[in-house]
Design a protein around this motif. Structure first.
Motif, mmCIF file in Angstrom:
data_model
loop_
_atom_site.group_PDB
_atom_site.id
_atom_site.type_symbol
_atom_site.label_atom_id
_atom_site.label_comp_id
_atom_site.label_asym_id
_atom_site.label_seq_id
_atom_site.Cartn_x
_atom_site.Cartn_y
_atom_site.Cartn_z
ATOM 1 N N PHE A 176 31.472 39.655 84.479
ATOM 2 C CA PHE A 176 29.807 40.666 84.081
ATOM 3 C C PHE A 176 28.641 39.207 84.351
ATOM 4 O O PHE A 176 27.333 39.707 85.727
ATOM 5 C CB PHE A 176 29.322 41.174 83.158
ATOM 6 C CG PHE A 176 28.121 42.031 83.064
ATOM 7 C CD1 PHE A 176 27.653 42.496 84.222
ATOM 8 C CD2 PHE A 176 26.834 41.680 81.743
ATOM 9 C CE1 PHE A 176 26.807 44.132 84.290
ATOM 10 C CE2 PHE A 176 26.351 42.330 82.326
ATOM 11 C CZ PHE A 176 25.433 43.547 83.002
ATOM 12 N N TRP A 179 28.392 38.431 88.052
ATOM 13 C CA TRP A 179 27.844 39.273 89.096
ATOM 14 C C TRP A 179 26.443 39.320 89.143
ATOM 15 O O TRP A 179 26.210 39.015 89.955
ATOM 16 C CB TRP A 179 28.368 40.864 88.232
ATOM 17 C CG TRP A 179 27.902 41.619 89.519
ATOM 18 C CD1 TRP A 179 28.809 42.032 90.930
ATOM 19 C CD2 TRP A 179 26.851 42.147 89.193
ATOM 20 N NE1 TRP A 179 27.920 43.592 91.121
ATOM 21 C CE2 TRP A 179 26.405 43.687 90.404
ATOM 22 C CE3 TRP A 179 26.164 42.786 88.490
ATOM 23 C CZ2 TRP A 179 25.700 44.438 90.704
ATOM 24 C CZ3 TRP A 179 24.540 43.212 88.639
ATOM 25 C CH2 TRP A 179 24.348 44.359 89.799
ATOM 26 N N SER A 184 24.914 39.799 92.962
ATOM 27 C CA SER A 184 23.805 40.983 92.929
ATOM 28 C C SER A 184 22.552 40.845 93.618
ATOM 29 O O SER A 184 21.868 41.639 93.626
ATOM 30 C CB SER A 184 22.709 41.452 91.022
ATOM 31 O OG SER A 184 23.219 39.802 90.722
ATOM 32 N N PRO A 194 27.282 47.481 88.445
ATOM 33 C CA PRO A 194 28.624 46.477 88.330
ATOM 34 C C PRO A 194 29.721 47.062 87.826
ATOM 35 O O PRO A 194 29.518 47.578 86.820
ATOM 36 C CB PRO A 194 27.665 45.479 86.915
ATOM 37 C CG PRO A 194 26.573 45.843 86.536
ATOM 38 C CD PRO A 194 25.821 46.910 87.482
#
Length: 277
Positions: A176, A179, A184, A194
Motif C-alpha cells: 500500500f 502504491w 497513485s 488501491p
C-alpha cells in the motif's frame, strides 16, 4: 439469497482426501477446508499429514494464535477480493450490513476457488463475479504454506514450540505504501482504489501495526474526496470511531487528521462522532 455448489450439467467432486460435501465444508469450516485442499496439491517442498489440520492450536477469535491468525488473514483476503470485484452497492449489502451474511459470502468466495479447480462453478443469487483467479489467492497460499510448514513441530512439543507469525499484513502495508508513493501518481491509477485498502483497515485491529496503518491511511485520504469515499465504502467508519477510545497518545494526531477528512466529505458522521464522545 441462494447458494449452490455447481451449475447445470456439472458433477460434484469425489475425493477421499476431502470432505464428502466440499461446498458445505467451505461455508461452515473455511480455514480447515482451505488447508485440506492445499495439502492435496502437489508440492516438492511441503508434505504434511492432513489429519494434523484438525489439531491446529488456537481459537478463531484470538488473532495471536495460529488458527486465529489464519482466520484473520482469510477474512482480510476474501473481504478485499469482494471489495475489488463487486459493485459498491452489492458489496455494502452483502458484506457490511449483516455479519452472518458477510461471513457466508466470504466463505462462498473460497468455495468458488476450490470447486473451480475440479470443474464446478458455484452459483449464487445475488450473482458474484468469478474470483478464483484473483492475485490475492497467492498471498493466502503463502500464509497457508508458512503455517503448515511449522505445524508438525508446534504439535510435537507445544510448550517449547515458537510459532513464527505470518508477514502477510506487514507485506500488504508495504504494498500500500508503494502504491501511495508511485502507483497513485500515474495517470492510469489516478483516483483508482488501491487493492490493499480493506487489508489496511483489518490492520487497525492490531496494536503492533496500528500507527503505521493510520499514517498510511491519512496519506491516502489526503489525496482528495474520492479517496475518502473509497475509504467510507470499504467500511472505515466503525474502525476509526472505535479508535477514539484508545488511550494511546501517538495515535491522536493521525486520528484527528483522518476525522477532519471524513467530516469534510460526509457531514452526516458528525452525529455519530458526538454520540461516541
Amino acid at each position: 439469497i441462494i447458494l449452490a455448489a455447481c451449475s447445470v450439467g456439472e458433477t460434484l467432486p469425489q475425493n477421499p482426501d476431502l470432505p464428502a460435501d466440499v461446498f458445505t465444508a467451505c461455508l461452515t469450516t473455511p480455514i480447515k477446508m482451505a488447508l485440506r485442499w492445499f495439502c492435496t496439491r502437489p508440492s516438492p517442498l511441503l508434505s504434511v499429514d492432513p489429519d494434523l489440520i484438525d489439531r491446529i492450536p488456537g481459537q478463531l477469535n484470538n488473532r495471536k494464535s495460529v488458527l486465529g491468525e489464519l482466520n484473520w488473514i482469510f477474512t482480510a483476503i476474501t473481504d478485499t477480493i469482494a471489495w475489488n470485484l463487486l459493485p459498491p452497492d452489492l458489496f455494502q449489502r452483502l458484506f457490511r450490513q449483516d455479519l452472518l451474511v458477510a461471513s457466508i459470502f466470504r466463505n462462498f468466495i473460497l468455495a468458488d476457488r476450490l470447486l473451480r479447480s475440479v470443474n464446478c462453478s458455484p452459483v449464487s443469487i445475488p450473482r458474484l463475479p468469478p474470483s478464483y483467479q484473483h492475485p490475492l489467492w497467492a498471498a493466502w497460499d503463502l500464509a497457508a504454506d508458512v503455517c503448515l510448514s511449522q505445524l508438525p513441530d508446534i504439535l510435537a512439543d507445544p510448550p517449547r514450540a515458537e510459532y513464527r507469525h505470518s508477514a502477510f499484513f506487514t507485506q500488504q502495508l508495504t504494498a500500500f505504501e508503494v502504491w501511495l508513493e508511485f502507483g497513485s501518481t500515474s495517470t492510469r491509477a489516478a483516483r483508482s482504489k488501491p487493492l490493499e485498502l480493506p487489508i489496511v483497515l483489518q490492520v487497525l485491529l492490531s496494536q503492533v501495526h496500528r500507527l503505521r496503518a493510520l499514517l498510511l491511511l491519512a496519506r491516502f485520504l489526503d489525496m482528495g474526496s474520492w479517496a475518502v469515499n473509497h475509504a467510507l465504502s470499504v467500511g472505515i467508519f466503525p474502525y476509526v470511531l472505535k479508535l477514539l477510545q484508545s488511550p494511546a497518545a501517538e495515535l491522536r494526531e493521525a486520528l484527528v487528521f483522518i476525522w477532519a477528512k471524513i467530516l469534510t466529505v460526509d457531514t452526516s458522521c458528525q452525529l455519530d462522532l458526538v454520540r461516541e464522545s
